[in-house]
Design a protein around this motif. Structure first.
Motif, short mmCIF file in Angstrom:
data_model
loop_
_atom_site.label_atom_id
_atom_site.label_comp_id
_atom_site.label_asym_id
_atom_site.label_seq_id
_atom_site.Cartn_x
_atom_site.Cartn_y
_atom_site.Cartn_z
N THR A 186 0.93 -1.12 -0.07
CA THR A 186 0.10 -0.14 -0.12
C THR A 186 0.67 1.33 0.06
O THR A 186 1.87 1.21 0.53
CB THR A 186 -0.82 0.10 1.25
OG1 THR A 186 0.04 0.04 2.49
CG2 THR A 186 -1.99 -1.16 1.36
N PRO A 187 0.36 2.28 -0.62
CA PRO A 187 1.26 3.55 -0.50
C PRO A 187 1.55 4.15 0.64
O PRO A 187 0.63 3.87 1.78
CB PRO A 187 0.42 4.46 -1.61
CG PRO A 187 -0.60 3.70 -2.05
CD PRO A 187 -0.85 2.52 -1.31
N GLU A 188 2.68 4.55 0.93
CA GLU A 188 3.10 5.14 2.21
C GLU A 188 3.76 6.49 2.24
O GLU A 188 4.46 6.67 1.29
CB GLU A 188 4.16 3.84 2.99
CG GLU A 188 4.34 4.27 4.45
CD GLU A 188 5.24 3.34 5.00
OE1 GLU A 188 4.85 2.46 5.71
OE2 GLU A 188 6.30 3.26 4.55
N TRP A 189 3.65 7.49 3.17
CA TRP A 189 4.26 8.61 3.41
C TRP A 189 5.23 8.50 4.11
O TRP A 189 4.89 8.28 5.61
CB TRP A 189 2.96 9.84 3.63
CG TRP A 189 2.09 9.68 2.54
CD1 TRP A 189 0.88 8.99 2.46
CD2 TRP A 189 2.19 10.87 1.38
NE1 TRP A 189 -0.01 9.78 1.37
CE2 TRP A 189 1.01 10.73 0.67
CE3 TRP A 189 2.99 11.77 1.06
CZ2 TRP A 189 0.60 11.29 -0.43
CZ3 TRP A 189 3.04 12.42 -0.26
CH2 TRP A 189 1.69 12.21 -0.87
N ARG A 190 6.41 8.86 3.95
CA ARG A 190 7.56 8.77 4.92
C ARG A 190 8.14 10.04 5.23
O ARG A 190 8.18 10.79 4.33
CB ARG A 190 8.69 7.88 4.11
CG ARG A 190 8.35 6.32 4.15
CD ARG A 190 9.68 5.55 3.59
NE ARG A 190 9.28 4.14 3.22
CZ ARG A 190 10.03 3.32 2.61
NH1 ARG A 190 11.24 3.73 2.37
NH2 ARG A 190 9.71 2.28 2.41
N SER A 191 7.99 10.33 6.41
CA SER A 191 8.55 11.56 7.12
C SER A 191 10.07 11.69 6.81
O SER A 191 10.72 10.53 6.84
CB SER A 191 8.26 11.86 8.35
OG SER A 191 8.63 12.72 8.67
N ALA A 192 10.56 12.89 6.68
CA ALA A 192 12.01 13.06 6.78
C ALA A 192 12.58 13.01 8.42
O ALA A 192 13.62 12.95 8.64
CB ALA A 192 12.32 14.58 6.22
N MET A 193 11.57 13.00 9.41
CA MET A 193 12.10 12.98 10.75
C MET A 193 11.80 11.61 11.21
O MET A 193 10.85 10.58 10.92
CB MET A 193 10.71 13.63 11.27
CG MET A 193 10.48 15.22 11.02
SD MET A 193 12.03 16.07 10.95
CE MET A 193 12.38 16.44 12.50
N ILE A 194 12.96 11.11 11.74
CA ILE A 194 12.93 9.77 12.02
C ILE A 194 12.52 9.42 13.63
O ILE A 194 12.32 10.26 14.42
CB ILE A 194 14.64 9.00 12.29
CG1 ILE A 194 15.39 10.34 13.13
CG2 ILE A 194 15.17 9.34 10.94
CD1 ILE A 194 16.83 9.81 13.62
N ASP A 195 12.07 8.31 13.71
CA ASP A 195 11.33 7.73 15.02
C ASP A 195 12.40 7.44 16.08
O ASP A 195 13.28 6.33 15.89
CB ASP A 195 10.50 6.56 14.80
CG ASP A 195 9.76 6.09 15.99
OD1 ASP A 195 10.03 6.88 17.10
OD2 ASP A 195 8.74 5.28 15.82
N VAL A 196 12.79 8.30 17.23
CA VAL A 196 13.78 7.95 18.14
C VAL A 196 12.95 7.69 19.55
O VAL A 196 13.72 7.79 20.49
CB VAL A 196 14.55 9.24 18.33
CG1 VAL A 196 15.55 9.32 16.85
CG2 VAL A 196 13.97 10.36 18.69
N SER A 197 11.73 7.43 19.34
CA SER A 197 10.86 7.51 20.61
C SER A 197 11.36 6.29 21.37
O SER A 197 11.01 6.19 22.71
CB SER A 197 9.37 7.28 20.13
OG SER A 197 9.21 6.29 19.56
N GLU A 198 11.92 5.33 20.90
CA GLU A 198 12.31 3.96 21.80
C GLU A 198 13.78 4.09 21.95
O GLU A 198 14.29 3.26 22.93
CB GLU A 198 12.18 2.83 20.81
CG GLU A 198 10.71 2.47 20.19
CD GLU A 198 9.65 2.22 21.32
OE1 GLU A 198 10.31 1.37 22.53
OE2 GLU A 198 8.83 2.73 21.37
N LEU A 199 14.57 5.34 21.92
CA LEU A 199 15.67 5.20 22.10
C LEU A 199 15.82 5.78 23.71
O LEU A 199 15.06 6.64 24.12
CB LEU A 199 16.55 6.22 21.33
CG LEU A 199 17.41 5.79 20.13
CD1 LEU A 199 16.66 4.78 19.46
CD2 LEU A 199 18.39 6.98 19.52
N SER A 200 17.03 5.24 24.47
CA SER A 200 16.90 5.59 25.92
C SER A 200 17.75 7.02 25.62
O SER A 200 18.39 7.39 24.66
CB SER A 200 18.10 4.68 26.53
OG SER A 200 19.12 4.77 25.96
N LEU A 201 17.51 7.75 26.93
CA LEU A 201 17.97 8.81 27.19
C LEU A 201 19.59 8.87 26.95
O LEU A 201 20.19 9.98 26.28
CB LEU A 201 17.60 9.54 28.21
CG LEU A 201 16.11 10.31 28.34
CD1 LEU A 201 15.86 11.02 29.70
CD2 LEU A 201 16.11 11.32 27.18
#
Lengths: 553, 62
Positions: B7-22
């Motif tokens: 299916t078509p998908e819109w990919r952002s230039a912004m990466i998902d870092v929500s799972e990274l530890s501080l």
């Protein structure tokens, strides 16, 4: 140091259906969850930048401090970040929760900007992170129970934090109210419960979205006479600053409206929707020229507002709102130019949602007033913001006197230097009429455009405008006057006749030159003329107003 | 937009870092400024430099 996990980080993404669902104002739960995750990413990237800034220029951060303090600060400028990282190892879920909070977003932006401008870590508010590290050991419920707003209706629950303590709440764009009294808290809970019942009953899917997006309500100082003011910050997804609403309906509409701003801000973090977001033009929601980004925000906010009024059409005023805003949203959406591919998909879905509403029946008398209100606003906007060059004024005047057809002229955009909101007596009368109130006695004397003679609701609008201007650090005033081309408001008899649909009486009254000059817009809308008011107004005094308008049409 | 999937998908230039530890996130650097992270940060900086005016002033028409 490159972190392997970072090297393999995936981009945030949305399916095509999800982006279209967002444009239509029907995002599903998974889409909202992705937006929420993306905002957490944004907060974490801001934190990364704060850490990097501290590492890059420790001397700049401390050079202005007395030496002992500078030594202490520069020894471990990022100590609060380390403390929070340590807290995360012990309570990871709780720290994520704190970092996802909308007020963390406004803090992070504020802190980063301050550091980049040379503030010390302390001045930039870095100690906030140490406070969060401590808070990480306090369970969420214990922390906020006494200020929770929770409502359930027909099996659907919403729960948000009523934030009246955190100093960061001042960053949302309006002056926060002081801590609420018990009586104020009781009123908020009552209206919130009423609003939720209304929303779940009328627009349940929108209520579900609201419950998923909204996490924090910040009460703000009311304007003493306005019905309500509210604001949304692009840095605080899910937070709404709003004054105590007049009633449950006002709160319901206000929350729908502001949640849309939050959603659109989150979408625009992920995807640019406009190639030229600063391109200015007409917005149905403001009296000054607006950038395309602001026009898109207006259309998107009014998408759900219109959908709400669509469900309330037994009420004539609700019919008016529905008819007015469905047309305004479509016109604003269709007027957006230079959309990116994502923007075209988003705005296309918005228009696909609203366009079918244009064919839905509305009582003819109400429809006339709704269409008239939109045209009234547009023409007043033209009169306020468009100018005719002196050479064109001379050519028009010469043609008039020579009995020739009017020459072609090109108005030039010349907006006023400051934002202004303009009272509109016709709209005030329209609201009174649709509420079923008598207009008797309101059509006898011409009323001045501003000041003590204005109708109470008109005065409230003026004061709201001034409140807004002061909030932005700008001087209020000059709502209407410039170069004799101001929109004149308040021609009592004519306005009443117009609202009542008495065309000939309205035209007779509007053609008179009143205390504040000719109401060109009133004359044009009452007669149904296709004339640019900024062109007509430069001919004031050279002929009879109605003849001038007929000559130009 | 990616159309290579089912299916078509819109990919952002912004990466998902929500799972990274501080710990990992705040330690990460990219001196060359060529990584996806650097690209994200440049876009974030651009957003911060052009914040626009607050969206405020809504009054319920009723």
């Amino acid at each position: 140091m490159t972190i392997p996990a970072l090297a393999h980080a995936r981009p945030h993404h949305l399916s095509d259906a999800a982006l279209a669902g967002l444009g239509a104002g029907h995002p599903d739960a998974a889409t909202i969850a992705e937006l929420r995750r993306s905002q957490l990413s944004r907060h974490l990237l801001l934190l990364h930048e704060i850490a990097a800034t501290l590492r890059q220029s420790p001397s700049k951060q401390t050079e202005h401090l007395p030496q002992p303090l500078a030594d202490r600060t520069s020894a471990a400028p990022d100590e609060p970040i380390a403390a929070l990282a340590a807290a995360e190892r012990e309570a990871p879920a709780r720290v994520r929760e704190l970092l996802a909070d909308p007020l963390f977003g406004v803090w992070a932006v504020s802190c980063l900007k301050a550091l980049r401008e040379g503030a010390s870590p302390e001045q930039a508010g870095l100690t906030h992170l140490a406070t969060l590290a401590t808070a990480a050991h306090i369970p969420h419920q214990r922390n906020h129970d006494d200020r929770a707003l929770t409502a359930t209706h027909d099996g659907l629950t919403i729960s948000v934090r009523l934030e009246d303590r955190d100093p960061l709440r001042a960053h949302l764009g309006l002056t926060p109210a002081p801590r609420l009294t018990n009586e104020q808290l009781r009123r908020w809970r009552e209206k919130f419960t009423g609003a939720w019942r209304l929303l779940v009953t009328a627009v349940r899917p929108d209520a579900e979205v609201l419950a998923a997006v909204l996490t924090c309500i910040v009460p703000v100082e009311p304007d003493p006479a306005a019905r309500g003011i509210s604001a949304t910050s692009a840095d605080a997804f899910g937070a709404v600053a709003i004054s105590e609403p007049a009633d449950a309906t006002a709160l319901a509409v206000g929350l729908l409206h502001e949640a849309q701003h939050s959603i659109l801000n989150a979408v625009q973090y992920l995807f640019g929707l406009l190639e030229a977001p600063g391109l200015t033009g007409y917005s149905p929601w403001r009296d000054d020229p607006r950038p395309a980004s602001g026009i898109l925000h207006g259309a998107y906010a009014y998408l759900t507002v219109t959908r709400f009024w669509r469900t309330q059409r037994r009420d004539r005023l609700a019919q008016f709102e529905f008819a007015r805003w469905r047309a305004a949203v479509v016109a604003a959406g269709e007027g957006l130019r230079e959309l990116t591919p994502a923007g075209a998909r988003f705005v296309g879905a918005l228009l696909d949602e609203v366009r079918p509403w244009l064919a839905e029946p509305v009582e003819p008398a109400v429809l006339r007033l709704a269409e008239g209100a939109n045209r009234d606003h547009y023409l007043r906007w033209r009169l306020r913001n468009l100018r005719i060059e002196p050479d064109d004024v001379a050519a028009l005047t010469q043609a008039w006197h020579a009995g020739q057809p009017p020459p072609q002229v090109t108005p030039r955009l010349q907006p006023m230097a400051r934002r202004a909101l303009e009272a509109n007596a016709r709209l005030d009368l329209t609201h009174r009429f649709l509420r079923g109130h008598s207009l008797e006695g309101l059509g006898t004397d011409p009323r001045p455009a501003e000041g003590n003679g204005a109708a109470p609701e008109q005065q409230r609008e003026n004061r709201t405008a001034e409140h807004e201007l002061r909030r932005q650090g700008r001087a209020p005033g000059q709502h209407t006057s410039r170069s004799g081309q101001a929109a004149k408001v308040g021609n009592g008899e004519a306005d009443v006749a117009y609202v009542l649909g008495e065309r000939e009486r309205a035209l007779r009254a509007y053609r008179k030159v009143g205390l504040v000059g000719v109401d060109w817009v009133g004359l044009i809308i009452a007669g149904g003329f296709d004339v640019a008011p900024e062109v007509a107004s430069v001919l004031a005094g050279v002929g009879e107003p109605l003849e001038i308008v007929r000559w130009l049409s | 937009m990616s159309t290579t999937g089912a299916t078509p998908e819109w990919r952002s230039a912004m990466i998902d870092v929500s799972e990274l530890s501080l710990t990992d996130l705040t330690a990460a650097t990219d001196p060359a400024g060529e990584s996806v992270l650097a690209h994200c940060l440049r876009r974030l900086a651009d957003d911060l430099a052009h914040p626009g005016e607050p969206i405020a002033g809504f009054n319920s028409a009723l």
